[in-house]
Write a protein that holds these residues in place. Structure first.
Motif, PDB file in Angstrom:
ATOM      1  N   UNK A   1      57.241  90.425  39.983  1.00 32.24           N
ATOM      2  CA  UNK A   1      56.962  90.449  41.419  1.00 32.24           C
ATOM      3  C   UNK A   1      57.171  89.082  42.058  1.00 32.24           C
ATOM      4  N   UNK A   2      57.267  88.059  41.222  1.00 30.01           N
ATOM      5  CA  UNK A   2      57.423  86.696  41.733  1.00 30.01           C
ATOM      6  C   UNK A   2      58.885  86.284  41.839  1.00 30.01           C
ATOM      7  N   UNK A   3      59.640  86.572  40.799  1.00 22.40           N
ATOM      8  CA  UNK A   3      61.035  86.146  40.743  1.00 22.40           C
ATOM      9  C   UNK A   3      61.893  87.255  40.141  1.00 22.40           C
ATOM     10  N   UNK A   4      63.180  87.115  40.309  1.00 20.20           N
ATOM     11  CA  UNK A   4      64.110  88.099  39.754  1.00 20.20           C
ATOM     12  C   UNK A   4      64.102  88.070  38.230  1.00 20.20           C
TER      13      UNK A   4
ATOM     14  N   UNK B   1      63.447  93.163  47.309  1.00 19.85           N
ATOM     15  CA  UNK B   1      64.266  91.959  47.225  1.00 19.85           C
ATOM     16  C   UNK B   1      63.408  90.720  47.000  1.00 19.85           C
ATOM     17  N   UNK B   2      63.928  89.828  46.174  1.00 15.97           N
ATOM     18  CA  UNK B   2      63.210  88.602  45.840  1.00 15.97           C
ATOM     19  C   UNK B   2      63.777  87.420  46.613  1.00 15.97           C
ATOM     20  N   UNK B   3      62.884  86.589  47.117  1.00 14.26           N
ATOM     21  CA  UNK B   3      63.315  85.369  47.791  1.00 14.26           C
ATOM     22  C   UNK B   3      63.683  84.299  46.771  1.00 14.26           C
ATOM     23  N   UNK B   4      62.936  84.281  45.653  1.00 11.45           N
ATOM     24  CA  UNK B   4      63.180  83.302  44.594  1.00 11.45           C
ATOM     25  C   UNK B   4      63.645  84.045  43.344  1.00 11.45           C
TER      26      UNK B   4
ATOM     27  N   UNK C   1      73.006  82.859  36.500  1.00 12.74           N
ATOM     28  CA  UNK C   1      72.792  84.231  36.030  1.00 12.74           C
ATOM     29  C   UNK C   1      71.758  84.955  36.876  1.00 12.74           C
ATOM     30  N   UNK C   2      70.693  84.254  37.261  1.00 10.49           N
ATOM     31  CA  UNK C   2      69.627  84.874  38.050  1.00 10.49           C
ATOM     32  C   UNK C   2      70.132  85.289  39.429  1.00 10.49           C
ATOM     33  N   UNK C   3      70.947  84.455  40.068  1.00  7.79           N
ATOM     34  CA  UNK C   3      71.530  84.811  41.355  1.00  7.79           C
ATOM     35  C   UNK C   3      72.384  86.067  41.234  1.00  7.79           C
ATOM     36  N   UNK C   4      73.193  86.112  40.181  1.00  4.23           N
ATOM     37  CA  UNK C   4      74.058  87.264  39.964  1.00  4.23           C
ATOM     38  C   UNK C   4      73.224  88.529  39.726  1.00  4.23           C
ATOM     39  N   UNK C   5      72.137  88.387  38.980  1.00  4.19           N
ATOM     40  CA  UNK C   5      71.303  89.551  38.688  1.00  4.19           C
ATOM     41  C   UNK C   5      70.613  90.057  39.952  1.00  4.19           C
ATOM     42  N   UNK C   6      70.157  89.144  40.823  1.00  5.41           N
ATOM     43  CA  UNK C   6      69.532  89.565  42.079  1.00  5.41           C
ATOM     44  C   UNK C   6      70.527  90.350  42.936  1.00  5.41           C
ATOM     45  N   UNK C   7      71.758  89.862  43.032  1.00  2.11           N
ATOM     46  CA  UNK C   7      72.782  90.588  43.790  1.00  2.11           C
ATOM     47  C   UNK C   7      73.052  91.957  43.185  1.00  2.11           C
TER      48      UNK C   7
END
Length: 305
Positions: free
Chosen positions: A237-240, A295-298, A277-283
């Motif tokens: 719930x905090x980050x991707x 959606x996660x902000x961080x 990798x984290x940015x790609x996973x969020x997208x």
């Protein structure tokens, strides 16, 4: 009534592929993995080293058992492009080999101090603790590789393994070990016990956190499938990618114990890669799950990144 089988025109993309068929016949309701298998059988290339895309728009065709040829929009006489990705190596094998580096290198520097540093003094308690923590971390990594991780891709190009092996064998292995077990290292001197105990607590928290999140991610994917669910639980719930967050927490704890610049270098390089990798996973989550996904902000570190 439309025929249940169609012909696909096969075109090479990039360097030529010997024995690549010009045409294959396949059922509309066959899985897309059958496209890969037919091309592989004819060309004698492993399906894992083939990239297959639609000739009409260049979109990738997955090597999947749960996607049909009809689902991709391919029709009779559609063209598909085939690219040779080069020699491949299994992801599980890559992980096993890269984590083996620190497991071999750190004991070598620790027990080889008389030859490497020319010292007869015994390792300090902090150096002994550092060795234990490194071994615990990478043995856990090997355990997760063998029994926890499920890989969405079977293989990776062999040439790309040089980066992975260099990171773990050199930065996490020789570089980290040399400056941790040296007789002039900060670990050779007494440290503030508060920093040591706090660092140890962070390390344990990080290790347990990564183990937990990796098990959550494992249970989202059915064996033999690349389908994923939406991850939920501690940290999600905090980050991707809370597994990356806990990884950094563990190494921050290690740094509070050994105070070595080599640890910072190792963590910073790893953090940059994990951030990408984290940015790609969020997208991917946003695209794959749409409004169902919060959606996660961080993506990796709460309030920071």
């Amino acid at each position: 009534m439309a025929s249940s089988v169609i012909d696909l025109t096969i075109r090479p993309r990039g360097k030529p592929i010997k024995n690549l068929p010009e045409l294959i016949t396949i059922g509309r309701e066959d899985s897309t993995s059958q496209i890969f298998q037919k091309i592989s059988d004819a060309s004698k290339f492993s399906a894992n080293r083939l990239r297959v895309t639609k000739g009409s728009d260049g979109s990738p065709i997955p090597n999947a058992t749960d996607v049909t040829v009809h689902d991709t929009g391919l029709r009779n006489r559609s063209a598909v492009d085939v690219k040779d990705l080069g020699p491949q190596i299994a992801w599980r094998t890559v992980f096993i080999i890269e984590y083996l580096g620190p497991l071999l290198v750190h004991p070598l520097f620790y027990y080889g101090r008389p030859l490497i540093y020319g010292t007869s003094t015994s390792p300090s308690e902090l150096q002994k603790l550092s060795l234990i923590l490194v071994m615990v971390h990478f043995i856990k990594r090997e355990y997760e590789t063998l029994f926890v991780h499920r890989f969405s891709l079977a293989t990776m190009p062999a040439i790309l393994t040089l980066k992975n092996f260099g990171h773990y064998w050199f930065l996490g292995g020789m570089n980290l070990a040399y400056w941790t077990y040296a007789p002039t290292a900060p670990t050779a001197r007494a440290s503030n016990p508060l920093f040591t105990y706090f660092g140890l607590a962070l390390f344990v928290l990080g290790e347990l956190g990564t183990l937990y999140t990796h098990n959550v991610l494992k249970n989202l994917r059915r064996p033999g499938s690349t389908d994923r669910g939406i991850p939920r639980g501690l940290g999600f719930d905090l980050v991707t990618c809370p597994n990356y967050m806990f990884e950094i927490v563990a190494w921050a704890g290690f740094w509070l114990i050994n105070w070595s610049l080599s640890t910072i270098v190792f963590v910073v390089v790893a953090a940059i890669q994990m951030a990408l990798w984290a940015q790609k996973k969020e997208r991917r989550y946003r695209k794959e799950f749409g409004d169902k996904y919060k959606r996660k902000r961080f993506v990796m570190l709460p309030g920071i990144y």
